[in-house]
Write an enzyme that holds these catalytic residues in place. Structure first.
Site, short mmCIF file in Angstrom:
data_model
loop_
_atom_site.label_atom_id
_atom_site.label_comp_id
_atom_site.label_asym_id
_atom_site.label_seq_id
_atom_site.Cartn_x
_atom_site.Cartn_y
_atom_site.Cartn_z
N TYR A 123 0.71 -57.63 -3.47
CA TYR A 123 1.82 -58.39 -2.91
C TYR A 123 1.94 -58.33 -1.39
O TYR A 123 2.72 -59.09 -0.81
CB TYR A 123 3.12 -57.95 -3.58
CG TYR A 123 3.15 -58.36 -5.03
CD1 TYR A 123 3.47 -59.66 -5.39
CD2 TYR A 123 2.79 -57.47 -6.04
CE1 TYR A 123 3.47 -60.06 -6.72
CE2 TYR A 123 2.79 -57.86 -7.37
CZ TYR A 123 3.12 -59.16 -7.70
OH TYR A 123 3.10 -59.55 -9.02
N PHE A 410 13.36 -53.95 -13.33
CA PHE A 410 13.90 -55.18 -13.88
C PHE A 410 12.77 -56.09 -14.35
O PHE A 410 12.93 -57.20 -14.67
CB PHE A 410 14.77 -55.92 -12.84
CG PHE A 410 14.18 -55.97 -11.45
CD1 PHE A 410 13.28 -56.98 -11.11
CD2 PHE A 410 14.51 -55.03 -10.50
CE1 PHE A 410 12.73 -57.03 -9.84
CE2 PHE A 410 13.98 -55.09 -9.23
CZ PHE A 410 13.09 -56.09 -8.89
#
Length: 410
Positions: A123, A410
């Site tokens: 990322y 999450f």
């Protein structure tokens, strides 16, 4: 064949989520977990890539509010459910999804994007920097004492059912959520996440257990944990697997850890997620017997540099001009003058003034919550000082009194 990138339709969700599960090994989640994520998935924020009729890429974004230095909460896209089919790697599908997603996040008016990464190396090229870290600890509990303050003896501990104690535990969490940068203000529905306990994922451990801490009749802390029964040659060597310990009083925090480290028939306490400056490290009698390890946790991406830097406070007065490189989100490129202090009301506007520091948006993400210092990044060659003294000034200003921390994924 050309691929088609678009939002997910309601009738496609099961197949879309199934492709995500396959990309992560092919083991289906429990109905409990799948139902939880289905309920909270916003289809308008969920992307899929199709090759003909086959879904070959997935990406989602939950709407969160993230605590930043100073105690304010900033709207952030919680990037999640990202996968590319193994048959379609190296075709630009991930880049295409990240491009569309960050455009959407900007359109939604959310200054930040955050994620937890199965492979952190992926990322950085999209502008994400490691913004929080976490510590794991494995305590030899038969050899380690918890040096609790005398006030801990006044704390009453008692078992409660996980569901029974959920409301009280959530009230404790809500009292702590703004105390550290990186913590998430849970939106409706997310309070159920810590309660998920699918049997197929216990790997021989007990069902989730809960102990609450009470002081003067008020719930001031709790611990959720599993126990994994083990023995060797007739000697009990069980492990306590700590999911979370939260308290609003130091005495209650110490009492809970003292309880966990003194449970009968156990010899190890293992916790997977603590702040890197957690008080536990000052409570244990022998840190060498605690096997503390640190790794990355939440990765942070400034989608709107100006809004993001204006949203937080700064430990010391700061007046600095950044030269920001951001090839993936070119609207952030250029010079930004940041002024601010600990009182709030920071300003970050475009400027033509000479730059004091040069860095990419990835470095701003890494330093945004105060975990990684700009001086550390400069030592790695990732921040350049253009005005003498600017680096030290900005590095101190960007710090945080407490280390940032993401309490759950999450």
């Amino acid at each position: 064949m050309a691929t088609d990138l678009r939002t997910v339709r309601d009738s496609e969700w099961d197949d879309w989520y199934g492709k995500l599960e396959r990309a992560f090994g092919g083991v289906a989640e429990s109905p409990e977990e799948r139902g939880f994520y289905r309920e909270l998935t916003d289809l308008d924020r969920s992307l899929g890539v199709w090759d003909g009729a086959e879904c070959v890429g997935t990406a989602g974004a939950f709407p969160f509010r993230v605590a930043v230095p100073g105690g304010a909460f900033v709207a952030a896209a919680g990037v999640t459910m990202v996968s590319v089919a193994a048959t379609h790697r190296r075709r630009g599908i991930l880049t295409e999804m990240m491009r569309r997603q960050l455009d959407d996040v900007r359109r939604w008016g959310e200054p930040l994007a955050v994620l937890t990464a199965s492979e952190p190396v992926i990322y950085g090229r999209f502008g994400y920097g490691t913004g929080t870290r976490k510590a794991t600890v494995r305590i030899e509990s038969r050899q380690v004492r918890i040096d609790a303050p005398a006030e801990a003896d006044q704390v009453r501990l008692r078992y409660v059912g996980v569901a029974e104690g959920a409301e009280r535990c959530e009230s404790v969490y809500l009292r702590t959520v703004g105390t550290r940068p990186g913590m998430l203000a849970r939106l409706p529905g997310w309070e159920r996440l810590p309660l998920l306990d699918p049997e197929q994922e216990r790997s021989g451990t007990s069902p989730l257990q809960c102990v609450v801490a009470e002081l003067d009749g008020e719930t001031v802390g709790f611990a959720r944990f599993h126990v994994k029964p083990e023995s060797e040659h007739g000697v009990d060597r069980s492990t306590v697997l700590v999911r979370e310990v939260t308290a609003v009083e130091p005495a209650a925090y110490a009492a809970l850890w003292r309880f966990l480290c003194a449970m009968d028939l156990t010899e190890t306490v293992h916790c997977y997620n603590l702040p890197v400056d957690d008080p536990l490290f000052s409570l244990v009698s022998d840190i060498r017997r605690c096997d503390v390890r640190v790794r990355d946790s939440m990765h942070v991406r400034l989608v709107d540099v100006g809004q993001a830097l204006e949203a937080r406070t700064y430990l010391k007065p700061v007046d600095v001009v950044f030269e920001v490189a951001d090839a993936f989100c070119p609207w952030n490129e250029g010079r930004w003058r940041l002024t601010g202090d600990a009182k709030g009301g920071a300003s970050c506007k475009r400027t033509e003034e000479p730059a004091d520091l040069a860095l990419s948006v990835r470095e701003l993400g890494a330093g945004y919550l105060g975990d990684v210092s700009l001086l550390e990044l400069a030592g790695a060659g990732r921040v350049r000082e253009l005005r003498q003294g600017a680096l030290a000034e900005a590095s101190v200003a960007f710090g945080s009194a407490l280390a940032p921390w993401l309490p759950h994924g999450f």
